[in-house]
Structure formats: C-alpha cells, structure tokens
Design an enzyme around this catalytic site. Structure first.
Site, PDB file in Angstrom:
ATOM      1  CB  SER A 119     -14.912 -23.881  40.943  1.00  0.00           C
ATOM      2  OG  SER A 119     -16.152 -24.523  41.042  1.00  0.00           O
ATOM      3  CG  HIS A 140     -11.333 -20.505  41.410  1.00  0.00           C
ATOM      4  ND1 HIS A 140     -10.811 -21.432  40.545  1.00  0.00           N
ATOM      5  CD2 HIS A 140     -12.077 -21.214  42.299  1.00  0.00           C
ATOM      6  CE1 HIS A 140     -11.230 -22.634  40.895  1.00  0.00           C
ATOM      7  NE2 HIS A 140     -11.989 -22.522  41.954  1.00  0.00           N
ATOM      8  CD  GLU A 152      -7.822 -20.671  38.077  1.00  0.00           C
ATOM      9  OE1 GLU A 152      -7.246 -21.390  37.260  1.00  0.00           O
ATOM     10  OE2 GLU A 152      -9.023 -20.839  38.386  1.00  0.00           O
ATOM     11  CG  ASN A 191     -11.772 -26.468  38.637  1.00  0.00           C
ATOM     12  OD1 ASN A 191     -11.085 -27.302  39.227  1.00  0.00           O
ATOM     13  ND2 ASN A 191     -12.606 -25.670  39.268  1.00  0.00           N
TER      14      ASN A 191
HETATM   15  N1  3HC Z   1      -4.999 -27.277  60.712  1.00  0.00           N
HETATM   16  C1  3HC Z   1      -3.905 -26.460  60.729  1.00  0.00           C
HETATM   17  N2  3HC Z   1      -2.960 -26.454  59.779  1.00  0.00           N
HETATM   18  C2  3HC Z   1      -3.128 -27.314  58.763  1.00  0.00           C
HETATM   19  C3  3HC Z   1      -4.223 -28.185  58.670  1.00  0.00           C
HETATM   20  C4  3HC Z   1      -5.186 -28.142  59.709  1.00  0.00           C
HETATM   21  N3  3HC Z   1      -6.276 -28.928  59.709  1.00  0.00           N
HETATM   22  N4  3HC Z   1      -4.112 -28.899  57.563  1.00  0.00           N
HETATM   23  C5  3HC Z   1      -2.988 -28.493  56.946  1.00  0.00           C
HETATM   24  N5  3HC Z   1      -2.399 -27.526  57.685  1.00  0.00           N
HETATM   25  C6  3HC Z   1      -1.166 -26.812  57.382  1.00  0.00           C
HETATM   26  C7  3HC Z   1       0.005 -27.484  58.012  1.00  0.00           C
HETATM   27  O1  3HC Z   1       0.323 -26.899  59.277  1.00  0.00           O
HETATM   28  C8  3HC Z   1       1.115 -27.257  57.025  1.00  0.00           C
HETATM   29  O2  3HC Z   1       1.686 -25.991  57.228  1.00  0.00           O
HETATM   30  P1  3HC Z   1       3.281 -25.801  57.081  1.00  0.00           P
HETATM   31  O3  3HC Z   1       3.581 -26.044  55.618  1.00  0.00           O
HETATM   32  O4  3HC Z   1       3.500 -24.384  57.521  1.00  0.00           O
HETATM   33  O5  3HC Z   1       3.885 -26.841  57.963  1.00  0.00           O
HETATM   34  C9  3HC Z   1       0.389 -27.220  55.689  1.00  0.00           C
HETATM   35  O6  3HC Z   1      -0.977 -26.917  55.987  1.00  0.00           O
HETATM   36  C10 3HC Z   1       0.470 -28.515  54.934  1.00  0.00           C
HETATM   37  O7  3HC Z   1      -0.093 -29.481  55.764  1.00  0.00           O
HETATM   38  P2  3HC Z   1       0.588 -30.890  56.050  1.00  0.00           P
HETATM   39  O8  3HC Z   1       1.968 -30.903  55.474  1.00  0.00           O
HETATM   40  O9  3HC Z   1       0.414 -31.316  57.452  1.00  0.00           O
HETATM   41  O10 3HC Z   1      -0.439 -31.778  55.342  1.00  0.00           O
HETATM   42  P3  3HC Z   1      -0.287 -32.540  54.043  1.00  0.00           P
HETATM   43  O11 3HC Z   1       1.119 -32.713  53.649  1.00  0.00           O
HETATM   44  O12 3HC Z   1      -1.136 -33.733  54.291  1.00  0.00           O
HETATM   45  O13 3HC Z   1      -0.967 -31.572  53.005  1.00  0.00           O
HETATM   46  C11 3HC Z   1      -2.679 -30.711  51.673  1.00  0.00           C
HETATM   47  C12 3HC Z   1      -2.332 -31.363  53.003  1.00  0.00           C
HETATM   48  C13 3HC Z   1      -2.103 -29.307  51.643  1.00  0.00           C
HETATM   49  C14 3HC Z   1      -4.197 -30.654  51.587  1.00  0.00           C
HETATM   50  C15 3HC Z   1      -2.039 -31.562  50.513  1.00  0.00           C
HETATM   51  O14 3HC Z   1      -2.473 -32.885  50.606  1.00  0.00           O
HETATM   52  C16 3HC Z   1      -2.367 -31.040  49.152  1.00  0.00           C
HETATM   53  O15 3HC Z   1      -1.761 -30.096  48.670  1.00  0.00           O
HETATM   54  N6  3HC Z   1      -3.359 -31.681  48.492  1.00  0.00           N
HETATM   55  C17 3HC Z   1      -3.833 -31.231  47.181  1.00  0.00           C
HETATM   56  C18 3HC Z   1      -4.794 -30.117  47.375  1.00  0.00           C
HETATM   57  C19 3HC Z   1      -5.300 -29.594  46.076  1.00  0.00           C
HETATM   58  O16 3HC Z   1      -4.942 -30.006  44.990  1.00  0.00           O
HETATM   59  N7  3HC Z   1      -6.199 -28.596  46.175  1.00  0.00           N
HETATM   60  C20 3HC Z   1      -6.837 -28.026  45.032  1.00  0.00           C
HETATM   61  C21 3HC Z   1      -8.150 -28.652  44.856  1.00  0.00           C
HETATM   62  S1  3HC Z   1      -8.982 -28.087  43.417  1.00  0.00           S
HETATM   63  C22 3HC Z   1      -9.860 -26.776  43.953  1.00  0.00           C
HETATM   64  O17 3HC Z   1      -9.851 -26.394  45.106  1.00  0.00           O
HETATM   65  C23 3HC Z   1     -10.641 -26.076  42.919  1.00  0.00           C
HETATM   66  C24 3HC Z   1     -12.107 -26.101  43.247  1.00  0.00           C
HETATM   67  O18 3HC Z   1     -12.732 -25.255  42.291  1.00  0.00           O
HETATM   68  C25 3HC Z   1     -12.737 -27.494  43.203  1.00  0.00           C
END
Ligand code: 3HC
Length: 288
Positions: A119, A140, A152, A191
């Site tokens: 990352s 990424h 990315e 990031n």
């Molecule tokens: N099992 C199965 N499916 C799941 C699941 C699980 N445990 N969790 C989520 N899903 C699926 C759902 O089925 C749903 O699919 P659909 O759109 O086809 O219905 C989809 O994922 C979205 O899930 P939900 O709507 O139930 O859940 P939320 O609305 O709570 O969303 C989230 C969860 C997608 C994690 C949302 O909260 C989000 O987008 N959060 C921000 C995440 C983010 O910013 N990530 C980037 C982090 S930075 C990074 O990674 C960089 C690194 O370098 C640090």
C-alpha cells in the site's frame, strides 16, 4: 491475455480476499503462506463470505463449491512454478518482501509478471530484488477486495508498458476498475489522500474537539462516506495505518507525516481494530 494459474503470496486479510476474488472471477489460484494455520483461517474466511452470499441468494452453493475448487493452498512457494502471474500480499516489511521477490524470481517462469499489493512501498525498490524489473508492477487492491471496485496499477521506474497493460487487463477480468499510477511515489493516490484525513481525525480527538464516535458520525453524515476515519482504521487494522504513516515519514522526511502519539499508544495497547476485537471506540478518554 490467457493466464495459467495465478499465485497469491500471503494469506492475511488482503491476500486471502484477493485470492478469493480471483477464484470468484473464474481464475485458477494458488494461495501460499509460510503458516498452514494461516491458510486454513483464510479458507474459512472465504467459505464464511460465500455462506453469506448463498444465504442472501447472491450465489448458488454449486458456484461456491466451484470457486473453492479453483483455489489451492500450499506452504511451499516452489509450487507456484507454473504461475504466469503472481501477486505478493504479505505484511508491509521491506526485508520480507525483498526476500519473497528474489524467491519468486527464481521460481516463476521467466515471462511471468510479479505484482505487489503493497500500500505504500516502492515498486522500483522491490523490482531490484529480481532479474526482471520490467515485469514488476504494483497492483493495489482495497479492503474488502471482493467489493471495492478500484485497483491502482503502479508503474515502477523500469516497469514495461506491456506489464502495465496486462495487469490492467487482469484487474478488469476481476471486475475491477483499474487506474494507472504513473509515478512510483509513497501511498500512490488513495493512501496519499486518505492518510492526511486519518491523521487530522486523530488530532481532532487529541485536541478534545470530539470523540472518535462523533468524528465518524460527522464524516458519515456530513460527507456521505460509508465509514468514518476511525471505523475505517478499525476495519483495515490500526497497525496497518501506523505502518503506512511511519513509512511516509521516512520517505518524505516531513513532520506533516509524523504519527500522533495516540495512534502509537493504541497499537502498543494491542487495540488493532477488528482483528483484536478492540480499537478506537471505548479507548479510555483519560488516555486520549
Ligand atoms: N460476506 C459476503 N458478502 C459481503 C460481506 C460478507 N462478509 N460483506 C459485504 N458483502 C457484500 C454484500 O453482499 C454487498 O453486496 P451487494 O452490493 O451485491 O449487495 C456488498 O458486499 C456491500 O455490503 P453491505 O451493503 O452489506 O455492507 P455495507 O453497506 O456495510 O458495506 C463496506 C460494507 C463495503 C465495507 C462499506 O462499509 C465500505 O465501503 N466501507 C469503506 C471501505 C473502504 O473505504 N475501503 C478502503 C480502505 S483503504 C485500503 O484498503 C487501502 C489499504 O492500503 C489500507
């Protein structure tokens, strides 16, 4: 691009989920880790994810079984010898990554691409551990990789155009929207922009302006973000955030990137977020 089996190195949160997304998209995947229990935990997480999807009616049990059939796990990196593409996704430690890159270079076919899910680290530096820097690239993913659309694709100093093109093509094959990061700089794009928000959020708490819960609420409701900065750290790992910040500080040599003590305190207290069951919320206010 026809790909034989894809190798994924590292079965933690990201590696396991990247392997899962590849198997879901129809690719044959070999997931490797030094620890058999870590591989078993990754397989369990994959199974649990698909159980939810089957229960929600988003996939059939047959599709879930077929996905698992496309995924094999091994503790022996040499078993990646027939992979035409590999994604390294181990924890952010340069020495460990460099060792893995050198090993992959001597194991994989000469024309295979070696990608890294780092990352923040330099693709150019990692590429130097191989005899094929033109075939080394950043790939990424974002957590959770099964859901997040962005990949990315990061160009190191010597990465060939063809390597970038093939990596973008693979990302599209995984149902993702790749963007090319044209210069190998710490944190790439997301990031580089996300971390200042995280640091400022921690400073807001340190200055007693609001609690982590209220900062999250503000960002969720005021900016329509799915998660606030503290929820997001708990979700991706508080220690992961600290690692990235420390790396930025070393690379940029600028106090702007100095980790707030409160962030370091949390990591020292083992409050790493979701994986340890305790994070920013409920951290005693006298320690803030
Ligand atoms: N099992 C199965 N499916 C799941 C699941 C699980 N445990 N969790 C989520 N899903 C699926 C759902 O089925 C749903 O699919 P659909 O759109 O086809 O219905 C989809 O994922 C979205 O899930 P939900 O709507 O139930 O859940 P939320 O609305 O709570 O969303 C989230 C969860 C997608 C994690 C949302 O909260 C989000 O987008 N959060 C921000 C995440 C983010 O910013 N990530 C980037 C982090 S930075 C990074 O990674 C960089 C690194 O370098 C640090």
């Amino acid at each position: 691009m026809t790909l034989s089996t894809i190798g994924v190195i590292g079965s933690g949160t990201m590696g396991g989920a990247i392997a899962h997304q590849m198997a879901l998209s129809g690719y044959l995947v070999r997931l490797t880790d030094v620890s058999q229990p870590a591989l078993s935990r990754a397989t369990e997480r994959i199974r649990a994810w698909m159980d939810v999807s089957v229960t929600k009616g988003k996939m059939t049990q047959q599709d879930a079984n077929d996905t698992l059939d496309r995924l094999t796990v091994t503790t022996d990196l040499a078993e990646l010898k027939d992979c035409s593409f590999a994604v390294e996704a181990v924890f952010e430690n340069l020495d460990v990554k460099q060792r893995i890159f050198a090993e992959l270079d001597s194991t994989l076919p000469k024309d295979a691409i070696i990608a890294t899910n780092t990352s923040s680290m330099s693709i150019t530096v990692l590429a130097e551990s191989t005899q094929r820097p033109d075939k080394v690239v950043g790939m990424h993913f974002f957590n959770p990789p099964q859901v997040m659309k962005l990949v990315e694709v990061v160009r190191g100093y010597k990465t060939a155009d063809d390597t970038v093109a093939k990596t973008m093509e693979l990302a599209r094959g995984l149902g993702k929207e790749p963007i090319e990061v044209k210069r190998d700089t710490p944190g790439f794009i997301v990031n580089r922009i996300l971390i200042p928000q995280m640091l400022e959020a921690i400073r807001v708490v340190e200055e007693g302006i609001a609690t982590p819960e209220d900062v999250d609420k503000a960002i969720r409701l005021g900016l329509n973000s799915p998660m606030g900065p503290f929820e997001l750290q708990d979700y991706t790992g508080v220690d992961v955030g600290l690692n990235v910040v420390d790396h930025f500080y070393e690379e940029f040599r600028n106090d702007r990137w100095a980790a707030p003590l409160l962030l370091r305190d949390l990591v020292r207290a083992g409050r790493l977020g979701k994986k340890t069951g305790a994070g920013w919320y409920d951290y005693p206010s006298e320690k803030r």
